[in-house]
Write an enzyme that holds these catalytic residues in place. Sequence first.
Site, short mmCIF file in Angstrom:
data_model
loop_
_atom_site.label_atom_id
_atom_site.label_comp_id
_atom_site.label_asym_id
_atom_site.label_seq_id
_atom_site.Cartn_x
_atom_site.Cartn_y
_atom_site.Cartn_z
N GLY A 125 0.84 -1.22 0.00
CA GLY A 125 0.00 0.00 0.00
C GLY A 125 0.86 1.25 0.00
O GLY A 125 1.61 1.51 -0.94
N LYS A 196 2.24 -10.72 -4.03
CA LYS A 196 3.12 -9.67 -3.49
C LYS A 196 4.50 -10.22 -3.13
O LYS A 196 5.52 -9.59 -3.43
CB LYS A 196 2.47 -9.03 -2.27
CG LYS A 196 1.26 -8.16 -2.63
CD LYS A 196 0.50 -7.76 -1.38
CE LYS A 196 -0.62 -6.79 -1.69
NZ LYS A 196 -1.51 -6.56 -0.55
P1 NAP Z 1 -12.17 -1.14 -6.84
O1 NAP Z 1 -12.57 -0.26 -5.75
O2 NAP Z 1 -12.90 -2.41 -7.08
O3 NAP Z 1 -12.17 -0.27 -8.19
C1 NAP Z 1 -11.91 -0.83 -9.45
C2 NAP Z 1 -12.18 0.22 -10.51
O4 NAP Z 1 -11.77 -0.28 -11.76
C3 NAP Z 1 -13.65 0.58 -10.64
O5 NAP Z 1 -13.78 1.98 -10.79
C4 NAP Z 1 -14.10 -0.14 -11.91
O6 NAP Z 1 -15.12 0.55 -12.59
C5 NAP Z 1 -12.82 -0.10 -12.72
N1 NAP Z 1 -12.73 -1.17 -13.70
C6 NAP Z 1 -12.68 -2.50 -13.46
N2 NAP Z 1 -12.57 -3.18 -14.62
C7 NAP Z 1 -12.57 -2.25 -15.60
C8 NAP Z 1 -12.48 -2.31 -17.01
N3 NAP Z 1 -12.39 -3.48 -17.65
N4 NAP Z 1 -12.47 -1.16 -17.71
C9 NAP Z 1 -12.56 0.02 -17.08
N5 NAP Z 1 -12.64 0.15 -15.74
C10 NAP Z 1 -12.63 -0.98 -15.01
O7 NAP Z 1 -10.61 -1.56 -6.71
P2 NAP Z 1 -9.49 -0.85 -5.83
O8 NAP Z 1 -9.60 -1.35 -4.44
O9 NAP Z 1 -9.45 0.60 -6.09
O10 NAP Z 1 -8.17 -1.57 -6.43
C11 NAP Z 1 -7.68 -1.23 -7.69
C12 NAP Z 1 -6.32 -1.88 -7.88
O11 NAP Z 1 -5.44 -1.43 -6.86
C13 NAP Z 1 -6.33 -3.41 -7.79
O12 NAP Z 1 -5.32 -3.92 -8.64
C14 NAP Z 1 -5.93 -3.67 -6.35
O13 NAP Z 1 -5.32 -4.93 -6.17
C15 NAP Z 1 -4.93 -2.56 -6.15
N6 NAP Z 1 -4.72 -2.13 -4.75
C16 NAP Z 1 -5.80 -1.83 -3.98
C17 NAP Z 1 -5.58 -1.38 -2.68
C18 NAP Z 1 -6.71 -1.04 -1.77
O14 NAP Z 1 -6.45 -0.74 -0.60
N7 NAP Z 1 -7.95 -1.05 -2.22
C19 NAP Z 1 -4.26 -1.26 -2.21
C20 NAP Z 1 -3.19 -1.58 -3.06
C21 NAP Z 1 -3.43 -2.01 -4.34
P3 NAP Z 1 -16.58 0.76 -11.94
O15 NAP Z 1 -16.38 1.72 -10.79
O16 NAP Z 1 -17.41 1.33 -13.00
O17 NAP Z 1 -17.01 -0.60 -11.45
N1 HSE Z 2 -6.53 -6.24 -0.71
C1 HSE Z 2 -5.22 -5.76 -0.42
C2 HSE Z 2 -4.97 -5.85 1.06
C3 HSE Z 2 -5.07 -4.35 -0.87
O1 HSE Z 2 -5.92 -6.05 1.82
O2 HSE Z 2 -3.81 -5.75 1.46
C4 HSE Z 2 -3.66 -3.86 -0.78
O3 HSE Z 2 -2.84 -4.48 -1.72
#
Ligand code: NAP
Ligand code: HSE
Length: 421
Positions: A125, A196
């Site tokens: 993160g 990771k």
């Molecule tokens: P999320 O809340 O589920 O958001 C995903 C976004 O991607 C949504 O806006 C979705 O659109 C869009 N999307 C999905 N498929 C798509 C496509 N084919 N074309 C265009 N837009 C698309 O996910 P998130 O938690 O932000 O995570 C995003 C990435 O960051 C992932 O790879 C995750 O592993 C990584 N990550 C997340 C965190 C965390 O704390 N959440 C931390 C580190 C890394 P809609 O809104 O229209 O559904």
């Molecule tokens: N789903 C992941 C977590 C987001 O809980 O650590 C950060 O990579």
Amino acid sequence: MAKINIGIIGLGTVGTGVVKLLAPDPQFKVKWVAVRDTTKERDVDLSNIRVTNNPFDMVNDPEVEIVVEVAGGTDPFYELTKHAIEQGKHIVTANKELISKHGTEIFELAKKHNVTVMFEAAVGGGIPLISTLQRGLQANTFSSIAGILNGTTNFILTQMEEKGQSFQDALADAQALGYAEADPTNDVKGFDVAYKINILSSLAFGRFVDPLAVYRQGITGITDTDIKTAKEFGFRIKMIGLARRNGNQLDIRAHPMLVPLHHLLASVEGANNAIFISGSAVGDVMLVGQGAGQMPTASAVVGDIINIASALKLPDFAPYFQPAVASQNLQLGSIEDSEAAFYIRLETQDTPGVIGNLGHALGAHSVSLHSLVQRGIKEDGSATIIFLTHKASERSVSRALKEIEAQATTRQIGIALRVFE
Ligand code: NAP
Ligand code: HSE
């Protein structure tokens, strides 16, 4: 001053944080945002941003210099990332699955097209962990990297211990707080940690392995009895990613472990992550911080964007390349070739001879017992027996457990967890 045009794919938890951080920055213009559902109401002002549900729109726009992928998964983002690189776009991604599965190919393609691919947010993160390994610690060789790499599971285990929350309730809270993956199976079954730790291992040891071949155990089988009994034994249960080099073999795994209460990792709570790195010159380094959540993750993404923008301003743009794969002959080893002490919970019959049977099976495979307790004798005549072993070979423990499982007095093996050294 000409602004750098950015296209962002994904406007969920992380993407929204990225837009919030970039909005007041005069050096950037978010020109495009791609989402699945263009009609959904968003938490940020999109009035001056083009919104599409086809991320290829932004990738094909010659004005876009940096493509930020904060959507997740490999379909369509494996093909899209390669296409963007071929169009000369620099990439910033939080997508650990993509980098873990296809890192070697993506970095080689980036080198060929003279662009940078940055992925600080993919692991840990908001913790500046990737840049620490890539730059700050580059004078070192590494013996091991171990850490708490998943915020969701650390949050769940903390809530279960501190608030007596059920697994399901704690998971629902982690989802509501934006920590969990779109499919939380990736968190609770250990895929996220496997992705990771493979990325960290590639930085430390110069080689990606197939993340789906990494040994993996999730946290879904852990009960409040395990959490309480582990504590009585002097441990806290944590989901751990571990990578170490053993000759030409890489020992990489993602599984819960009993961490001694006095160890710093045991005190890392909630959605925090912590990573222990052992370097040849620096010694032990531990980095701790928020491993998931909107603004910590956006901090890492925007840090990468600023780094690329700074490099773009230099008269001779020099993209940062992943170091070439260093050790092609390194292979992923089998967990069976290593050793660990174990915590084991069994459901048995409450009859004479149970402990004798148990001792016999352990002794026959040279597994030495450390401590044992019996919990809750139930109306159906069953009891829970929990024991700790001394360090033993994985192969011997697994053979002993097979023998115990086959004994008439055993109802089932509830869980087997390793103890962190
Ligand atoms: P999320 O809340 O589920 O958001 C995903 C976004 O991607 C949504 O806006 C979705 O659109 C869009 N999307 C999905 N498929 C798509 C496509 N084919 N074309 C265009 N837009 C698309 O996910 P998130 O938690 O932000 O995570 C995003 C990435 O960051 C992932 O790879 C995750 O592993 C990584 N990550 C997340 C965190 C965390 O704390 N959440 C931390 C580190 C890394 P809609 O809104 O229209 O559904
Ligand atoms: N789903 C992941 C977590 C987001 O809980 O650590 C950060 O990579």
